[in-house]
Motif scaffolding. Structure first.
Motif, PDB file in Angstrom:
ATOM      1  N   ALA A   1       0.825  -1.215   0.000  1.00  0.00           N
ATOM      2  CA  ALA A   1       0.000   0.000   0.000  1.00  0.00           C
ATOM      3  C   ALA A   1       0.853   1.257   0.000  1.00  0.00           C
ATOM      4  O   ALA A   1       0.541   2.239  -0.692  1.00  0.00           O
ATOM      5  CB  ALA A   1      -0.929  -0.009   1.211  1.00  0.00           C
ATOM      6  N   ALA A   2       1.944   1.238   0.788  1.00  0.00           N
ATOM      7  CA  ALA A   2       2.796   2.424   0.879  1.00  0.00           C
ATOM      8  C   ALA A   2       3.511   2.710  -0.436  1.00  0.00           C
ATOM      9  O   ALA A   2       3.805   3.870  -0.749  1.00  0.00           O
ATOM     10  CB  ALA A   2       3.814   2.245   2.006  1.00  0.00           C
ATOM     11  N   ALA A   3       3.791   1.658  -1.208  1.00  0.00           N
ATOM     12  CA  ALA A   3       4.481   1.844  -2.487  1.00  0.00           C
ATOM     13  C   ALA A   3       3.536   2.235  -3.610  1.00  0.00           C
ATOM     14  O   ALA A   3       3.986   2.658  -4.684  1.00  0.00           O
ATOM     15  CB  ALA A   3       5.222   0.560  -2.865  1.00  0.00           C
ATOM     16  N   ASP A   4       2.247   2.116  -3.351  1.00  0.00           N
ATOM     17  CA  ASP A   4       1.255   2.456  -4.375  1.00  0.00           C
ATOM     18  C   ASP A   4       1.265   3.961  -4.632  1.00  0.00           C
ATOM     19  O   ASP A   4       1.340   4.770  -3.705  1.00  0.00           O
ATOM     20  CB  ASP A   4      -0.141   2.023  -3.907  1.00  0.00           C
ATOM     21  N   SER A   5       1.156   4.342  -5.884  1.00  0.00           N
ATOM     22  CA  SER A   5       1.173   5.765  -6.242  1.00  0.00           C
ATOM     23  C   SER A   5      -0.005   6.520  -5.655  1.00  0.00           C
ATOM     24  O   SER A   5       0.021   7.750  -5.540  1.00  0.00           O
ATOM     25  CB  SER A   5       1.182   5.926  -7.766  1.00  0.00           C
ATOM     26  N   CYS A   6      -1.058   5.797  -5.270  1.00  0.00           N
ATOM     27  CA  CYS A   6      -2.241   6.438  -4.678  1.00  0.00           C
ATOM     28  C   CYS A   6      -2.075   6.713  -3.192  1.00  0.00           C
ATOM     29  O   CYS A   6      -2.941   7.364  -2.586  1.00  0.00           O
ATOM     30  CB  CYS A   6      -3.479   5.570  -4.893  1.00  0.00           C
TER      31      CYS A   6
END
Length: 466
Positions: A289-294
């Protein structure tokens, strides 16, 4: 001053950075180098730390921040380091799940540092930390190494074989116990107020607080006799008030697994997931989740995940939710920073640390040892004075036979695992698993060995000789 953190993509690394960046102990660190073999996790934790740095400077908690560097090159990370924090997790949380499940499938305790799971963790970790120690000897021979890599006792012992007395192991559980007792008695035991002293002795995750002296009087017997006081001590609630009273000492919380083994196994197996499986999913979800661009704030996501992790720590040992005062606390990052500050500035500190039973190179005579019955190079956990000249273990009272026997049995098993890790000997690994005090069976030891070799390709590749 340069600090290198090995395992820099680890989930709890931002806690260390925060303590360093805010100069919580008055020590200024110019550079923090993060090293990890997992580039993606390293990038995620770097993003969390950058967000943390913005908050610290914006809130005025840090006037300036240490330079932050992240790399997957070990020697680049180590070059010029004054201190090295070693917090590597070989195989990640996923490997921990194998450690737990193989033991549980045989009716044995599945736990990260206690029992056969801890030995499996050591077996795949020791070759890696020995390579790290040799790299430090080449690239940063002046550096002090502060080890939080588990199982901390035998890992520290192995690294000391390469680097000597400049390797020190740390854990936050012993000093947390001492602080809880000090609060009840209205005295800062760690600072030595009112001539306070205490006797803590053991191995990592296997220790006891045996006396607490204030104004020349041992206050521990009175504390043990007081049910209301024991209710405020997490370790007494875990182990049982009647037992700690009968034993005459307050145990490290990990003694729960030795004293209530069947209950621990029952609770773990009754849960939908083991602790390792919980963390593998929780942290895996976090990193994705933390690496997601969102994801607008990796830092906020990290904070919420951290609180859940700490609140569920050792959940299988409790009939209640963990109390907030037991969740909050200095943590291992504070212990590490205080140790680092004392050595760098010469400001004396009293700390419980994992150190050699005698100084490296000392004559192997019982008189030179803190615990005469144990080998000189065995790593033990005791009160130490730390200053600009290094770490100075303090004397302890004679160790009772029962405690000594448990300590000897555990370290003997771990040393067999160290032999296996350095020679590839299957027989040494078998002996280690069989001799552990929570196994005590060559039949189960052989089954554990086969299970871990099947579950861990790294262990299967290591054990190539008899």
């Amino acid at each position: 001053m340069k600090l290198t953190i090995l395992g820099g993509g680890g989930f709890r690394v931002p806690l260390v950075y925060e303590a360093v960046a805010t100069a919580a102990t008055g020590l200024t660190v110019d550079e923090v180098a993060l090293h990890d073999v997992d580039a993606a996790r390293l990038a995620t934790i770097t993003a969390v730390i950058e967000g943390l740095g913005e908050q610290l400077t914006g809130a005025g908690r840090a006037a300036s921040l240490p330079r932050l560097r992240a790399t997957t090159d070990l020697r680049e990370a180590l070059a010029g380091a004054d201190f090295v924090f070693s917090a590597v997790r070989v195989g990640g949380a996923e490997a921990r799940t194998v450690d737990e499940r193989v033991a549980l499938s045989l009716g044995l305790l599945g736990q990260e540092t206690i029992g056969p799971g801890g030995l499996a963790y050591a077996l795949r970790t020791l070759p890696v930390v020995l390579d790290i120690a040799r790299a430090i000897a080449e690239v940063a021979p002046q550096a002090w190494v502060i080890n939080f890599t588990n199982p901390a006792g035998i890992v520290t012992e192995a690294m000391r074989g390469v680097l000597g007395d400049k390797v020190v192991g740390i854990c936050d559980t012993p000093i947390g116990l001492v602080r809880r007792v000090g609060r009840l008695l209205g005295t800062d035991l760690v600072a030595g107020e009112r001539g306070a002293g205490f006797d803590y002795v053991g191995l990592n995750h296997l220790g006891w607080l045996r006396s607490v002296t204030i104004d020349g009087t041992d206050r521990l017997p009175g504390l043990l006799a007081d049910d209301d006081a024991l209710e405020e001590i997490e370790e007494a609630r875990l182990i049982g008030k009647d037992w700690v009273r009968a034993d005459g000492a307050l145990p490290n919380e990990y003694l729960y697994y030795y004293l209530h083994t069947a209950a621990a196994i029952e609770r773990i197996t009754a849960s939908a997931t083991t602790r390792g499986e919980f963390l593998a999913k929780q942290q895996g979800d976090f990193y994705l989740a933390a690496a997601d661009s969102c994801c607008s704030s990796p830092l906020s996501l990290w904070r919420s995940t951290l609180h859940e992790r700490e609140a569920t720590y050792m959940a299988e040992s409790r009939d209640e939710e963990r109390r907030e005062e037991d969740v909050a606390g200095g943590g291992y990052q504070e212990v590490a920073l205080r140790l680092m500050t004392a050595i760098a500035t010469g400001r004396s500190e009293r700390m419980i640390l994992d150190v050699g039973n005698a100084p490296a190179g000392a004559a192997a005579l019982p008189a030179a040892r803190i615990i005469p019955e144990l080998p000189a190079d065995a790593v033990i956990e005791v009160l130490c004075l730390v200053d600009g000249d290094g770490v100075h273990p303090q004397p302890v009272a004679p160790v009772e036979l029962g405690r000594l026997g448990l300590m000897s049995s555990l370290r003997s098993a771990e040393r067999s695992i160290l032999v296996a890790a350095t020679t590839g000997s299957r027989e040494a690994a078998w002996q280690g698993f069989s001799a552990h005090p929570l196994v005590s069976s060559p039949v189960l030891g052989a089954q554990l060995l086969e299970g871990y070799a099947a579950g861990h390709p790294r262990i299967a590749a290591l054990l190539t000789s008899r």
